[in-house]
Design a protein around this motif. Structure first.
Motif, PDB file in Angstrom:
ATOM      1  N   HIS A  53       1.038  -1.193  -0.178  1.00  0.00           N
ATOM      2  CA  HIS A  53      -0.023   0.105  -0.007  1.00  0.00           C
ATOM      3  C   HIS A  53       0.824   1.322   0.121  1.00  0.00           C
ATOM      4  O   HIS A  53       0.158   2.466  -0.083  1.00  0.00           O
ATOM      5  CB  HIS A  53      -0.987  -0.112   1.146  1.00  0.00           C
ATOM      6  CG  HIS A  53      -2.254  -1.000   0.971  1.00  0.00           C
ATOM      7  ND1 HIS A  53      -2.160  -2.201   1.268  1.00  0.00           N
ATOM      8  CD2 HIS A  53      -3.248  -0.876   0.308  1.00  0.00           C
ATOM      9  CE1 HIS A  53      -2.943  -2.850   0.686  1.00  0.00           C
ATOM     10  NE2 HIS A  53      -3.941  -2.042   0.146  1.00  0.00           N
TER      11      HIS A  53
ATOM     12  N   ASP B 143      -0.323   3.384  -3.030  1.00  0.00           N
ATOM     13  CA  ASP B 143      -1.470   4.084  -2.944  1.00  0.00           C
ATOM     14  C   ASP B 143      -1.201   5.474  -2.419  1.00  0.00           C
ATOM     15  O   ASP B 143      -1.618   6.445  -2.805  1.00  0.00           O
ATOM     16  CB  ASP B 143      -2.462   3.401  -1.989  1.00  0.00           C
ATOM     17  CG  ASP B 143      -2.945   1.858  -2.642  1.00  0.00           C
ATOM     18  OD1 ASP B 143      -2.916   1.923  -3.812  1.00  0.00           O
ATOM     19  OD2 ASP B 143      -3.194   0.819  -2.067  1.00  0.00           O
TER      20      ASP B 143
ATOM     21  N   LYS C 151       0.896   7.166  -5.099  1.00  0.00           N
ATOM     22  CA  LYS C 151      -0.097   7.630  -6.003  1.00  0.00           C
ATOM     23  C   LYS C 151      -0.757   9.038  -5.755  1.00  0.00           C
ATOM     24  O   LYS C 151      -0.834   9.971  -6.742  1.00  0.00           O
ATOM     25  CB  LYS C 151      -0.898   6.674  -6.491  1.00  0.00           C
ATOM     26  CG  LYS C 151      -1.844   6.733  -7.621  1.00  0.00           C
ATOM     27  CD  LYS C 151      -2.316   5.459  -7.937  1.00  0.00           C
ATOM     28  CE  LYS C 151      -3.720   5.735  -8.862  1.00  0.00           C
ATOM     29  NZ  LYS C 151      -4.386   4.712  -8.881  1.00  0.00           N
TER      30      LYS C 151
END
Length: 132
Positions: free
Chosen positions: A30, A33, A36
């Protein structure tokens, strides 16, 4: 998330238990994420990074741990070799150890402890290269 992944790696080094394995791979997967969402690296850059086999293996381990099976890619399998006599062919395991964990994906066998180290180094390098 990178700092949390480092803490999870430390827990793994102290005690290589399934809960710590789960926590590491969910956490390290993660990081993507978070990066991003910040926009500090382009989607194309992240896509190239995410195509790395170690990073894909981490994603697969995270996804199969959370969802029990993967529907869009082949399911990886993990196996823990134990140090007991009779569990593996002679010459495969050293005596007097707790065993080791492996990821089996297709025809590849990946040592989980090595994967943990490589993946964390790759993320640290990514952060350095992108000034994160």
């Amino acid at each position: 998330m990178l700092e949390k992944a480092k803490r999870e790696q430390s827990r793994l080094a102290a005690s290589f238990e399934v809960d710590h394995v789960f926590n590491f791979f969910v956490t390290v997967n993660h990081i993507y994420d978070y990066v991003k969402i910040t926009g500090v690296a382009s989607k194309a850059t992240l896509d190239v990074f995410r195509s790395d086999q170690d990073i894909k293996d981490c994603r697969d381990l995270c996804d199969v741990a959370k969802h029990l099976r993967i529907t869009h890619r082949p399911d990886p399998v993990t196996h823990r070799w134990s140090g007991a006599i009779g569990c593996a062919p002679l010459g495969v395991l050293p005596f007097g150890v707790d065993g080791r964990w492996e990821l089996w994906s297709g025809d590849r066998e990946v040592d989980i402890e090595d994967l943990v180290s490589r993946t964390l180094l790759k993320w640290e390098d990514f952060f350095i290269r992108h000034g994160i």
